[in-house]
Design a protein around this motif. Sequence first.
Motif, short mmCIF file in Angstrom:
data_model
loop_
_atom_site.label_atom_id
_atom_site.label_comp_id
_atom_site.label_asym_id
_atom_site.label_seq_id
_atom_site.Cartn_x
_atom_site.Cartn_y
_atom_site.Cartn_z
N UNK A 190 31.17 -0.81 -25.27
CA UNK A 190 32.19 -1.95 -24.47
C UNK A 190 31.25 -2.45 -23.38
N UNK A 191 30.89 -1.44 -22.53
CA UNK A 191 30.07 -1.80 -21.33
C UNK A 191 28.98 -2.46 -21.38
N UNK A 192 28.16 -2.22 -22.81
CA UNK A 192 27.03 -2.97 -23.05
C UNK A 192 27.11 -4.41 -23.25
N UNK A 193 28.15 -4.93 -23.57
CA UNK A 193 28.55 -6.16 -23.93
C UNK A 193 28.72 -6.98 -22.50
N UNK A 194 29.17 -6.09 -21.67
CA UNK A 194 29.31 -6.88 -20.36
C UNK A 194 27.94 -6.94 -19.35
N UNK A 195 26.96 -6.17 -19.69
CA UNK A 195 25.94 -5.82 -18.93
C UNK A 195 25.01 -7.33 -18.71
N UNK A 196 24.94 -8.27 -19.77
CA UNK A 196 24.17 -9.05 -20.17
C UNK A 196 24.51 -10.27 -18.59
N UNK A 197 25.80 -10.14 -18.24
CA UNK A 197 26.37 -11.09 -17.29
C UNK A 197 26.23 -10.35 -15.84
N UNK A 198 25.99 -9.22 -15.55
CA UNK A 198 25.85 -8.49 -14.63
C UNK A 198 24.66 -8.53 -13.68
N UNK A 199 24.92 -8.77 -12.27
CA UNK A 199 23.79 -8.48 -11.34
C UNK A 199 23.73 -7.06 -11.02
N UNK A 200 24.84 -6.37 -10.90
CA UNK A 200 24.51 -5.06 -10.42
C UNK A 200 25.63 -4.29 -11.22
N UNK A 201 25.39 -2.88 -11.28
CA UNK A 201 26.21 -1.93 -11.85
C UNK A 201 26.78 -0.62 -10.87
N UNK A 202 28.23 -0.83 -10.66
CA UNK A 202 28.51 0.23 -9.74
C UNK A 202 29.20 1.45 -10.52
N UNK A 203 28.96 2.56 -10.36
CA UNK A 203 29.32 3.71 -11.13
C UNK A 203 30.07 4.46 -9.97
N UNK A 204 31.59 4.25 -9.93
CA UNK A 204 32.32 5.15 -8.91
C UNK A 204 32.93 6.38 -9.71
N UNK A 205 32.39 7.50 -9.37
CA UNK A 205 32.59 8.75 -9.78
C UNK A 205 33.76 9.51 -9.01
N UNK A 206 34.88 9.91 -9.91
CA UNK A 206 35.87 10.55 -9.18
C UNK A 206 36.06 12.06 -9.95
N UNK A 207 35.06 12.28 -10.84
CA UNK A 207 35.27 13.69 -11.60
C UNK A 207 36.44 13.76 -12.44
#
Length: 304
Positions: A120-137
Amino acid sequence: MVDHYIWGAAKRLSPEAPVPVLSAKNETVTPGGAGNVAQNLLQLNARVAIGGLVGNDDAGRALVKQLDDELINTAGILVDPGRPTTIKSRMMAGNHQLLRVDKEVTENMNSALEQQLLAGLEKELEAADMVLLSDYNKGVLSPSFTQKLIRLCTKKRKKVIVDPKGLYYEKYSGAYLIKPNKRELAEAAVVEGIANDKELDAIAKKMLAKIKCNYLVVTKSEEGLDLISKKEYHNFPVKANEVFDVTGAGDTVFASLGYFLAIGLDIKTACELANYAAAVAVSKVGSVAVTIDEIAAIAAQNKK
C-alpha cells in the motif's frame, strides 16, 4: 494513536489514597503519534498520505474518519484485529498533567499485514517528495519492515527521515536523517546521560559512524536542537519566550523538518525553521499543530 485528554480541576486529596481527586469538566480526543505528525504537516500546507495500523474498534474508526475529514489520505492505514487502537489518556488539572494511562499492544505485526502495508505504501511513494517514519515502538516499524521500507524508498529515490524509538538504530540504516531527543540518544548510545553539547556531539558522531545516515538532529526540549553530521556540528538554541508544555513538540519539529526539506530548503535552514516551530509548540498546552504564519511571526520577532 489517539491522544485523549480529561480536563478538570484538582482541589483536594482522595480519602482513599494520597492522590489528588480530579473533578472532570470535559474531554478532548485528537490524533496522536503519526496522526499528530500528519496534522502538523497539514497545517504547514502539505499534502499528506499516512500509513499504519489501528484496531477493529470505535477508537480506530473514529481516528480514521477524523483524518479523512481533514483530507489526509488514509489508504495506507490497515485494521489489525489482533490489537486495540493505541490510546494515551492524560488527566489534566488545569495545565498540569496528573497521570497518563496507555491502552496498547506492542507486538510486531504479522507477516501478512507487513506485506499488505508495504504494498500500500509503495503505491503512495510516486507522489511523495519526502517520507517520514514516526516510530513509537508499537509494532509497525520492526527492524525487518523498516529496512524493507527504507530500501524501497531508496530505490525510488525518496529521502527518508526518522523519529526513532528504542535502542536499535541500525534498523534505520539508509535514512537521510534521524531525529532523536537527547534522552533517546543517550539510551541508544548506552550512556547514563549527556552532560553538555560537547558530549552530545561526540556521542552523535559515534552513532553516525555505526549507521548509514547523513544527519542526526537532536532535540533538547526547551533548550532547542542540534544538527550533527560526521564532520559538522551546529547548535540551534531555544527560541521560546515561555514554556508551558513540551508534549508533541518533537512531532512538531519532525513534521517541520520533513516539510521544509521536501520543499527544497537546505538542512540548516530547515533546522532553524523547525526550531521556531518548536518554540510555538511548547508555548501551548497539549499536542498542537503549528502553522506557517506562527513560524513566520516568531521568526520575525527573533530577527528584531
